[in-house]
Motif scaffolding. Structure first.
Motif: not given
Length: 383
Positions: A67, A70-71, A273, A276-277, A280, A327, A330
């Motif tokens: 994670v 990726r950010a 979002q 994406g959220l 995690p 995340r 990001e």
């Protein structure tokens, strides 16, 4: 040499990410070396369960590394731009970022190995003799091979997690994806949840204790039936997969009616979002639910708690929380152009802050619902 030059340009977030990775790797290395020490001082066959206990924290560190890596393109676009201008393609950038994570894990593992070797030099007391394998020759290659898995797994996870088509400067952006969740994609998590709930209720029915052989749970958590354990696992997986759709639903509920700009911005932002959220937050909710359920069981039955599961639980929750923060950073970096446009159009900064706070409240409510449901089902599974 590249990583030394890279470290010179580290900012606060880079240093925090690198330090957290090294610290988590040091703790996992301690678990691995403890398993090695126990394997040296105990009969063969007793070390496999201890090595299996090392897999959850190893997976947690790899998840956080993925994670966080990726950010990097969203948080450090100038770094990716420079590497691209220098001729580095996606494969080399993946290798560089993965090597950066692997270097942090190697440093943490090396520090733990140094402490392990120092304590084996007749410094540790008798209470640590079995964990260190004192009095037994230590094969030189054993700790090196064992600890090599840590940077390898974390580095590969970080390298594979980086996404390039929509992150690298100079590349055409992918068309915006529809944030609605198709019914077929919702059928799987809902089906898993319902099947798991039904299976757990079947295992908790009156008279179910005499059916089948109970499964002894580790870490002093008692025993439960196979049906209850499988049912809880399926239900927990389904609830975790439902986290992202629930976030999207919460985002669509916020601007219902005649929304003010605050609710409209918050709802649109949370809906965008949600994907994406979702992952995690689902991992964090599952980890917290498991830790709270285990703590409740240990409190109700004194003397059953063990130090190793407690430390592993803290490490896993810490890695899951750090992954959520990574995340969020990001997503914040990805929304920066939209935020700048809103500010340039005259949007009050307080309105953007209020929308972010409202999104946080809505996401926290979803997290409480999913985590609470998982914890309740786990509490019933433990009896």
């Amino acid at each position: 040499m590249y990583y030394l030059r890279l470290a010179r340009g580290y900012r606060t977030l880079d240093l925090a990410r690198w330090t957290l990775t090294a610290a988590a790797a040091a703790v996992v290395a301690a678990f691995l070396l403890r398993a090695l020490g126990r394997a040296l001082s105990e009969p063969a066959g007793a070390s496999l369960p201890r090595l299996l206990w090392c897999l959850p924290p190893l997976a947690a560190v790899a998840w956080f590394a993925a994670v966080a890596a990726r950010a990097v393109p969203a948080q450090q676009p100038e770094r990716i731009t420079g590497l691209t201008a220098a001729g580095a393609g996606p494969r080399r950038i993946r290798l560089l970022v993965g090597g950066e994570i692997a270097a942090a894990c190697t440093l943490g593992g090396a520090a733990t190995l140094l402490v392990f070797l120092i304590l084996r030099n007749d410094i540790a007391g008798p209470e640590l003799a079995a964990d260190l394998g004192m009095g037994v020759p230590l094969p030189a290659a054993a700790p090196v091979v064992l600890l090599a898995a840590l940077p390898l797994v974390a580095g590969v996870s970080a390298a594979c997690a980086i996404r390039f088509p929509d992150a690298l400067p100079g590349r055409p952006a992918e068309p915006a994806a529809d944030h609605a969740f198709a019914p077929l994609r919702l059928a799987l998590p809902i089906g898993l949840t319902l099947v798991g709930l039904a299976l757990e209720l079947y295992g908790l029915r009156p008279g179910a204790a005499v059916d089948g052989k109970p499964v002894d749970l580790p870490a002093g958590l008692g025993a439960t039936s196979t049906a209850v354990l499988i049912g809880w696992a399926l239900a927990a997986t389904g609830i975790a997969l439902l986290t992202a759709p629930l976030l999207a639903v919460a985002g669509r509920l916020l601007p219902l009616g005649r929304p003010a700009p605050l609710r409209l911005l918050a709802g649109r932002g949370l809906t965008a979002q949600a994907r994406g959220l979702g992952s995690p937050l689902a991992v964090l909710a599952l980890a917290v639910a498991l830790v709270l359920t285990a703590a409740r069981h240990w409190t109700g039955t004194p003397g059953t708690a063990e130090p190793l599961p407690v430390v592993e639980g803290v490490l896993i929750v810490g890695c899951a929380g750090a992954a959520v923060v990574a995340r969020l950073l990001e997503l914040r970096a990805a929304r920066r152009p939209v935020t700048d446009d809103l500010l340039r159009l005259g949007t009050p900064p307080g309105l953007l802050t209020g929308a972010a706070a409202l999104r946080t409240v809505a996401a926290g409510t979803v997290l409480l619902v999913t985590g609470g449901a998982t914890a309740i089902l786990a509490a019933y599974a433990l009896g």
